[in-house]
Design a protein around this motif. Structure first.
Motif, PDB file in Angstrom:
ATOM      1  N   THR A 162      -9.593   4.164   0.157  1.00  0.00           N
ATOM      2  CA  THR A 162      -8.610   3.453   0.705  1.00  0.00           C
ATOM      3  C   THR A 162      -7.762   2.766  -0.263  1.00  0.00           C
ATOM      4  OG1 THR A 162     -10.027   2.685   2.375  1.00  0.00           O
ATOM      5  CG2 THR A 162      -8.032   1.410   2.103  1.00  0.00           C
ATOM      6  N   ILE A 163      -6.372   3.222  -0.183  1.00  0.00           N
ATOM      7  CA  ILE A 163      -5.202   3.081  -0.957  1.00  0.00           C
ATOM      8  C   ILE A 163      -4.496   1.937  -0.650  1.00  0.00           C
ATOM      9  CG2 ILE A 163      -3.350   3.605  -2.531  1.00  0.00           C
ATOM     10  CD1 ILE A 163      -4.684   6.502  -2.180  1.00  0.00           C
ATOM     11  N   THR A 164      -4.414   0.843  -1.215  1.00  0.00           N
ATOM     12  CA  THR A 164      -3.468  -0.297  -0.858  1.00  0.00           C
ATOM     13  C   THR A 164      -2.558  -0.631  -1.860  1.00  0.00           C
ATOM     14  OG1 THR A 164      -5.181  -2.190  -1.613  1.00  0.00           O
ATOM     15  CG2 THR A 164      -5.252  -1.324   0.601  1.00  0.00           C
ATOM     16  N   GLU A 165      -1.521  -1.289  -1.663  1.00  0.00           N
ATOM     17  CA  GLU A 165      -0.396  -1.783  -2.589  1.00  0.00           C
ATOM     18  C   GLU A 165       0.018  -3.358  -2.121  1.00  0.00           C
ATOM     19  OE1 GLU A 165       3.913  -0.412  -4.545  1.00  0.00           O
ATOM     20  OE2 GLU A 165       3.045   0.751  -2.809  1.00  0.00           O
ATOM     21  N   GLU A 169       1.783  -5.674  -3.372  1.00  0.00           N
ATOM     22  CA  GLU A 169       3.286  -5.863  -3.501  1.00  0.00           C
ATOM     23  C   GLU A 169       4.097  -4.678  -4.022  1.00  0.00           C
ATOM     24  OE1 GLU A 169       4.950  -8.813  -2.763  1.00  0.00           O
ATOM     25  OE2 GLU A 169       2.978  -9.831  -2.009  1.00  0.00           O
ATOM     26  N   PRO A 170       4.997  -4.465  -3.143  1.00  0.00           N
ATOM     27  CA  PRO A 170       5.892  -3.316  -3.963  1.00  0.00           C
ATOM     28  C   PRO A 170       6.089  -3.262  -5.344  1.00  0.00           C
ATOM     29  CG  PRO A 170       7.053  -4.111  -1.980  1.00  0.00           C
ATOM     30  CD  PRO A 170       5.845  -4.995  -2.315  1.00  0.00           C
ATOM     31  N   GLY A 171       5.861  -2.201  -5.998  1.00  0.00           N
ATOM     32  CA  GLY A 171       5.901  -2.030  -7.478  1.00  0.00           C
ATOM     33  C   GLY A 171       4.902  -2.792  -8.388  1.00  0.00           C
ATOM     34  N   GLU A 172       3.921  -3.274  -7.694  1.00  0.00           N
ATOM     35  CA  GLU A 172       3.012  -4.208  -8.221  1.00  0.00           C
ATOM     36  C   GLU A 172       1.689  -3.107  -8.670  1.00  0.00           C
ATOM     37  OE1 GLU A 172       2.257  -7.149  -9.540  1.00  0.00           O
ATOM     38  OE2 GLU A 172       4.554  -7.382  -9.019  1.00  0.00           O
ATOM     39  N   GLY A 173       1.618  -1.925  -8.036  1.00  0.00           N
ATOM     40  CA  GLY A 173       0.809  -0.879  -8.444  1.00  0.00           C
ATOM     41  C   GLY A 173      -0.133  -0.791  -7.198  1.00  0.00           C
ATOM     42  N   ARG A 174      -0.853   0.207  -6.979  1.00  0.00           N
ATOM     43  CA  ARG A 174      -1.861   0.605  -6.049  1.00  0.00           C
ATOM     44  C   ARG A 174      -3.479   0.141  -6.448  1.00  0.00           C
ATOM     45  NH1 ARG A 174      -0.223   6.231  -3.508  1.00  0.00           N
ATOM     46  NH2 ARG A 174      -1.635   6.805  -5.199  1.00  0.00           N
ATOM     47  N   THR A 175      -4.152  -0.177  -5.453  1.00  0.00           N
ATOM     48  CA  THR A 175      -5.567  -0.417  -5.724  1.00  0.00           C
ATOM     49  C   THR A 175      -6.346   0.604  -4.868  1.00  0.00           C
ATOM     50  OG1 THR A 175      -5.056  -2.730  -5.836  1.00  0.00           O
ATOM     51  CG2 THR A 175      -7.351  -1.918  -5.524  1.00  0.00           C
ATOM     52  N   VAL A 176      -7.328   1.375  -5.561  1.00  0.00           N
ATOM     53  CA  VAL A 176      -7.896   2.389  -4.877  1.00  0.00           C
ATOM     54  C   VAL A 176      -9.462   1.934  -4.621  1.00  0.00           C
ATOM     55  CG1 VAL A 176      -8.939   4.679  -4.963  1.00  0.00           C
ATOM     56  CG2 VAL A 176      -6.541   4.390  -6.116  1.00  0.00           C
ATOM     57  N   THR A 177     -10.043   1.903  -3.652  1.00  0.00           N
ATOM     58  CA  THR A 177     -11.054   1.445  -3.290  1.00  0.00           C
ATOM     59  C   THR A 177     -11.988   2.410  -2.633  1.00  0.00           C
ATOM     60  OG1 THR A 177     -10.234  -0.744  -2.796  1.00  0.00           O
ATOM     61  CG2 THR A 177     -12.730  -0.484  -2.194  1.00  0.00           C
ATOM     62  N   SER A 178     -13.372   2.802  -2.846  1.00  0.00           N
ATOM     63  CA  SER A 178     -14.189   3.604  -2.244  1.00  0.00           C
ATOM     64  C   SER A 178     -14.799   2.786  -1.216  1.00  0.00           C
ATOM     65  CB  SER A 178     -15.082   4.451  -3.277  1.00  0.00           C
ATOM     66  OG  SER A 178     -14.575   5.074  -4.317  1.00  0.00           O
TER      67      SER A 178
END
Length: 107
Positions: A13-16, A18-27
């Motif tokens: 699952t990929i979440t962001e 805040e726009p421009g803050e980078g994405r977080t990837v979680t298995s």
């Protein structure tokens, strides 16, 4: 449970936040039994390279997967973008059906 599994996948699952803050990837699930079928695609070429777009269907043992997730084939390392999902139930063959897409290269 799917009848025939040809690989296993990790659901990411990929979440962001805040726009421009980078994405977080979680298995969110690992080693999920899966089968990819009906894969087809197209290719385009340009002087600097080429691009191929593949689409298909992934059948998974029951798990939580959303249309914004990624499936990583644990045997090949291929990453598929989930476009749509549907939980199918019945006769001991409960499974999740995902329409998936993969783009390789650049145009």
């Amino acid at each position: 449970m799917i009848a025939v599994a040809t690989t296993t996948v990790t659901v990411r699952t990929i979440t962001e936040d805040e726009p421009g803050e980078g994405r977080t990837v979680t298995s969110t699930a690992r080693h999920v039994r899966a089968h990819f079928s009906a894969v087809s695609g197209s290719e385009s070429t340009s002087p600097g390279g080429g691009q191929s777009t593949l689409s298909g269907t992934a059948l998974l043992d029951p798990c939580t997967v959303a249309h914004t997730d990624q499936l990583v084939d644990e045997n090949t390392g291929e990453v598929w973008e989930v476009q749509a999902t549907r939980l199918n139930r019945g006769v001991g063959l409960d499974h999740v059906r995902c329409e998936v897409k993969r783009i390789e290269g650049v145009v």
